[in-house]
Write a protein that holds these residues in place. Structure first.
Motif, short mmCIF file in Angstrom:
data_model
loop_
_atom_site.label_atom_id
_atom_site.label_comp_id
_atom_site.label_asym_id
_atom_site.label_seq_id
_atom_site.Cartn_x
_atom_site.Cartn_y
_atom_site.Cartn_z
N ILE A 185 15.95 -8.34 -5.75
CA ILE A 185 16.94 -7.50 -5.09
C ILE A 185 16.88 -6.08 -5.68
CG2 ILE A 185 18.84 -8.31 -6.60
CD1 ILE A 185 20.60 -8.18 -3.96
N GLU A 186 17.01 -5.10 -4.80
CA GLU A 186 16.84 -3.70 -5.24
C GLU A 186 18.16 -3.05 -5.62
OE1 GLU A 186 14.28 -1.11 -2.81
OE2 GLU A 186 13.55 -2.96 -1.89
N LEU A 187 18.08 -2.12 -6.53
CA LEU A 187 19.23 -1.30 -6.90
C LEU A 187 18.70 0.02 -7.46
CD1 LEU A 187 20.53 -2.06 -10.41
CD2 LEU A 187 18.68 -3.42 -9.48
N LEU B 185 0.86 -1.19 0.00
CA LEU B 185 0.00 0.00 0.00
C LEU B 185 0.89 1.24 0.00
CD1 LEU B 185 -2.55 -0.88 2.86
CD2 LEU B 185 -2.62 -1.56 0.47
N LYS B 186 0.63 2.15 -0.91
CA LYS B 186 1.47 3.35 -0.99
C LYS B 186 0.63 4.61 -0.95
CE LYS B 186 5.12 1.22 -3.72
NZ LYS B 186 6.06 1.35 -4.86
N ALA B 187 0.93 5.48 0.02
CA ALA B 187 0.31 6.81 0.03
C ALA B 187 0.73 7.51 -1.26
CB ALA B 187 0.78 7.60 1.24
N ILE C 172 -2.38 0.64 -4.63
CA ILE C 172 -2.14 -0.75 -4.20
C ILE C 172 -1.41 -1.45 -5.33
CG2 ILE C 172 -3.18 -2.94 -3.48
CD1 ILE C 172 -5.58 -1.41 -2.44
N GLU C 173 -0.30 -2.08 -4.98
CA GLU C 173 0.58 -2.64 -6.00
C GLU C 173 0.80 -4.12 -5.82
OE1 GLU C 173 3.76 0.78 -6.94
OE2 GLU C 173 4.60 -1.18 -6.54
N GLU C 174 1.04 -4.78 -6.93
CA GLU C 174 1.53 -6.16 -6.92
C GLU C 174 2.89 -6.17 -6.21
OE1 GLU C 174 3.48 -8.78 -10.60
OE2 GLU C 174 2.88 -6.71 -10.86
N PHE C 175 3.14 -7.16 -5.37
CA PHE C 175 4.44 -7.27 -4.68
C PHE C 175 5.48 -7.86 -5.64
CE2 PHE C 175 7.59 -9.65 -2.22
CZ PHE C 175 8.02 -8.66 -1.33
N LEU C 176 6.63 -7.21 -5.70
CA LEU C 176 7.71 -7.71 -6.55
C LEU C 176 8.80 -8.29 -5.66
CD1 LEU C 176 8.05 -4.69 -9.02
CD2 LEU C 176 6.83 -6.84 -9.40
N ASP C 177 9.22 -9.50 -6.00
CA ASP C 177 10.20 -10.18 -5.17
C ASP C 177 11.54 -10.19 -5.89
OD1 ASP C 177 11.15 -11.54 -3.05
OD2 ASP C 177 10.24 -13.48 -3.58
N ILE D 123 10.38 0.47 -9.31
CA ILE D 123 9.63 0.59 -8.07
C ILE D 123 9.19 2.02 -7.87
CG2 ILE D 123 9.72 0.46 -5.58
CD1 ILE D 123 11.37 -1.82 -5.67
N GLU D 124 10.11 2.94 -8.15
CA GLU D 124 9.75 4.34 -7.96
C GLU D 124 10.70 5.24 -8.74
OE1 GLU D 124 10.56 6.09 -4.16
OE2 GLU D 124 12.47 5.08 -3.96
N TYR D 125 10.20 6.44 -8.99
CA TYR D 125 11.06 7.51 -9.49
C TYR D 125 11.29 8.50 -8.35
CZ TYR D 125 9.99 6.49 -14.48
OH TYR D 125 9.86 5.94 -15.73
P1 AMP Z 1 8.98 3.38 -2.55
O1 AMP Z 1 8.82 4.56 -1.64
O2 AMP Z 1 7.96 3.27 -3.61
O3 AMP Z 1 10.39 3.24 -3.04
O4 AMP Z 1 8.86 2.10 -1.60
C1 AMP Z 1 9.66 1.93 -0.45
C2 AMP Z 1 10.21 0.53 -0.40
O5 AMP Z 1 9.14 -0.42 -0.38
C3 AMP Z 1 11.04 0.14 -1.61
O6 AMP Z 1 12.36 0.53 -1.49
C4 AMP Z 1 10.88 -1.37 -1.62
O7 AMP Z 1 11.76 -1.95 -0.69
C5 AMP Z 1 9.49 -1.56 -1.14
N1 AMP Z 1 8.54 -1.71 -2.26
C6 AMP Z 1 7.87 -0.73 -2.87
N2 AMP Z 1 7.08 -1.21 -3.86
C7 AMP Z 1 7.24 -2.54 -3.85
C8 AMP Z 1 6.69 -3.60 -4.62
N3 AMP Z 1 5.77 -3.39 -5.58
N4 AMP Z 1 7.10 -4.84 -4.36
C9 AMP Z 1 8.00 -5.08 -3.36
N5 AMP Z 1 8.54 -4.12 -2.60
C10 AMP Z 1 8.18 -2.87 -2.83
#
Ligand code: AMP
Ligand code: GLY
Length: 423
Positions: free
Chosen positions: A197-199, A148-150, A190-195, A288-290
């Motif tokens: 490693i982040e970069l 869930l993202k504000a 509301i987003e699908e969870f992505l599994d 995931i985000e900009y």
């Molecule tokens: P954000 O502010 O959108 O970067 O989200 C904060 C953190 O939540 C990210 O750095 C990820 O670790 C995690 N996250 C955000 N969106 C997802 C997603 N769709 N699936 C899995 N993890 C996420």
């Protein structure tokens, strides 16, 4: 040319450090700055969103370039403020227009942009207080964990990842109906969870052309093994060791190019950094985000690797001629480790004397939350000092940073000792 950097963290000290090295820079100002920037530039006590005071300073000091560190002034329209003012319109502002800054200012805006330009990202739907019931039904169609993202800026706290469906429904209700994150959660994505490693990848664009800066990986959690609360970032490593040419090619073709082309196609005025948060799912990158600025502490690892004159790069951004630049990079790894005040990211004390900075010689010290108190340097924030080191091998670079940190002291200093554990 006289230059102003806006902000007061490690990112801004790093900008100031690079800009001060340029022969193109005459006088460098930082507003409001910290004890580190005070040593290489003139600090001016002005807030980053006080546009009228910034205008006054720019005119008085004949400043021709403004580098915007944090997102707030961008989302509030500082670039448009300069562009629409006859006295300021020729000043180069490094940072996108208000419209462009929506890529960070609104999660929904970013998701719509990503889908319009067929850029890989998680599936999503967005909801408001009127559609909270549909939101709960949508959650039923997903599997745990629930993301869930504000929609708006919530100081890095607006993302919840929940395992339990009932908890997810309650939190959705809290965000939309009870405004858990204030106006920022009047809308929720509301987003699908992505599994995976982040970069992160960093791009500098003039709105038409771009240069790709080094990749970095940051460590967001306060605790070792990536546990505990989220922070602004506890350290970073650049480049990301698992990014090979094939994966970088995918990032370039599937994500960076369509992003910059999308901005140009939509006539969005964008002269600045794009910080793209990615997740590697299988062999593929997804956004995931900009963010519409550089990351902190990623900047402290990324910018020291850029050998091309930063002011020259920014001039090319101003004249939309970044296509004339070939970026020169230091091929070594850079690692930065953040020391923080005990208690951070929750309550912590300030004003603790910091000693040992001058005995560090193998690493670069970037100040984050520090200030001068008479002739002493004292803590002034949660994240206090970042220590950056270079080596061919990122593990050796980390070791150098850890050795340097041992020379540093302030009451209740904390840092993570396990950076790179996952690589
Ligand atoms: P954000 O502010 O959108 O970067 O989200 C904060 C953190 O939540 C990210 O750095 C990820 O670790 C995690 N996250 C955000 N969106 C997802 C997603 N769709 N699936 C899995 N993890 C996420
Ligand atoms: N380190 C993450 C950020 O700057 O948003």
């Amino acid at each position: 040319m006289n230059i102003l950097v806006l902000g007061s963290g490690g990112r801004e000290h790093t900008f100031a450090y690079k800009i001060a090295q340029s022969e193109l820079c005459d006088t460098l100002f930082v507003a409001p700055g910290n004890a580190g920037t005070a040593a290489i530039a003139t600090n001016v006590s002005i807030g980053v969103t006080d546009f009228s005071a910034i205008k006054e300073l720019v005119l008085k000091e004949n400043i021709k370039m403004v580098v915007v560190g944090p997102e707030d002034p961008l989302v509030q329209g500082i670039s448009d403020f300069f562009a629409s003012d006859d006295q300021l319109k020729d000043v180069i502002v490094i940072g996108p227009s208000k419209e462009g800054a929506q890529l960070e200012g609104s999660k929904e805006y970013a998701k719509e942009f990503l889908f319009r330009h067929h850029i890989p990202t998680a599936a999503y739907q967005s909801f408001t207080a009127e559609t909270v019931d549909q939101g709960k039904q949508f959650l039923e169609t997903l599997t745990a964990p629930y993301v869930l993202k504000a929609d708006g800026l919530a100081a890095g706290k607006g993302v919840l990842i929940l395992q339990d469906i009932e908890e997810a429904k309650n939190e959705l209700e809290n965000m939309l109906t009870n405004k858990k994150f204030g106006a920022a959660s009047e809308k929720v994505v509301i987003e699908e969870f992505l599994d995976g490693i982040e970069l992160s990848v960093f791009v500098l664009t003039d709105g038409k052309n771009y240069v790709t800066l080094p990749t970095a990986k940051d460590y967001k959690r306060i605790g070792e093994g990536d546990t505990g609360l989220n922070t602004g970032g506890m350290g970073a490593i650049s480049p990301v060791p698992f990014v090979d040419d094939i994966f970088m090619g995918k990032i370039e073709n599937q994500i960076i190019k369509p992003t910059v082309d999308g901005l140009a196609k939509e006539n969005i005025d964008y002269k600045g950094f794009i910080f793209i948060g990615l997740i590697k799912v299988g062999d593929d990158p997804k956004v995931i985000e900009y963010n519409v600025r550089m990351g902190d502490p990623e900047t402290e690892a990324v910018l020291p690797r850029v050998k091309t004159d930063l002011v020259q790069l920014f001039q090319h951004v101003g004249s939309q001629s970044l296509d004339e630049v070939t970026l020169q990079l230091d091929e070594r790894s850079a690692t930065t480790i953040m020391t923080v005040s005990g208690g951070y990211p929750e309550a912590y004390e300030k004003g603790k004397e910091i000693t040992g900075i001058n005995s560090i010689s193998e690493s670069i010290v970037f100040h984050a939350g520090t200030k001068l108190n008479e002739d002493k340097i004292v803590t002034n924030g949660g994240r206090v000092i970042a220590v950056t080191s270079f080596d061919q091998d990122f593990r050796k670079a980390l070791k150098k940073s850890y050795q340097s940190i041992e020379k540093l002291h302030f009451d209740k200093m904390y840092y993570r000792k396990d950076l790179g554990f996952d690589l």
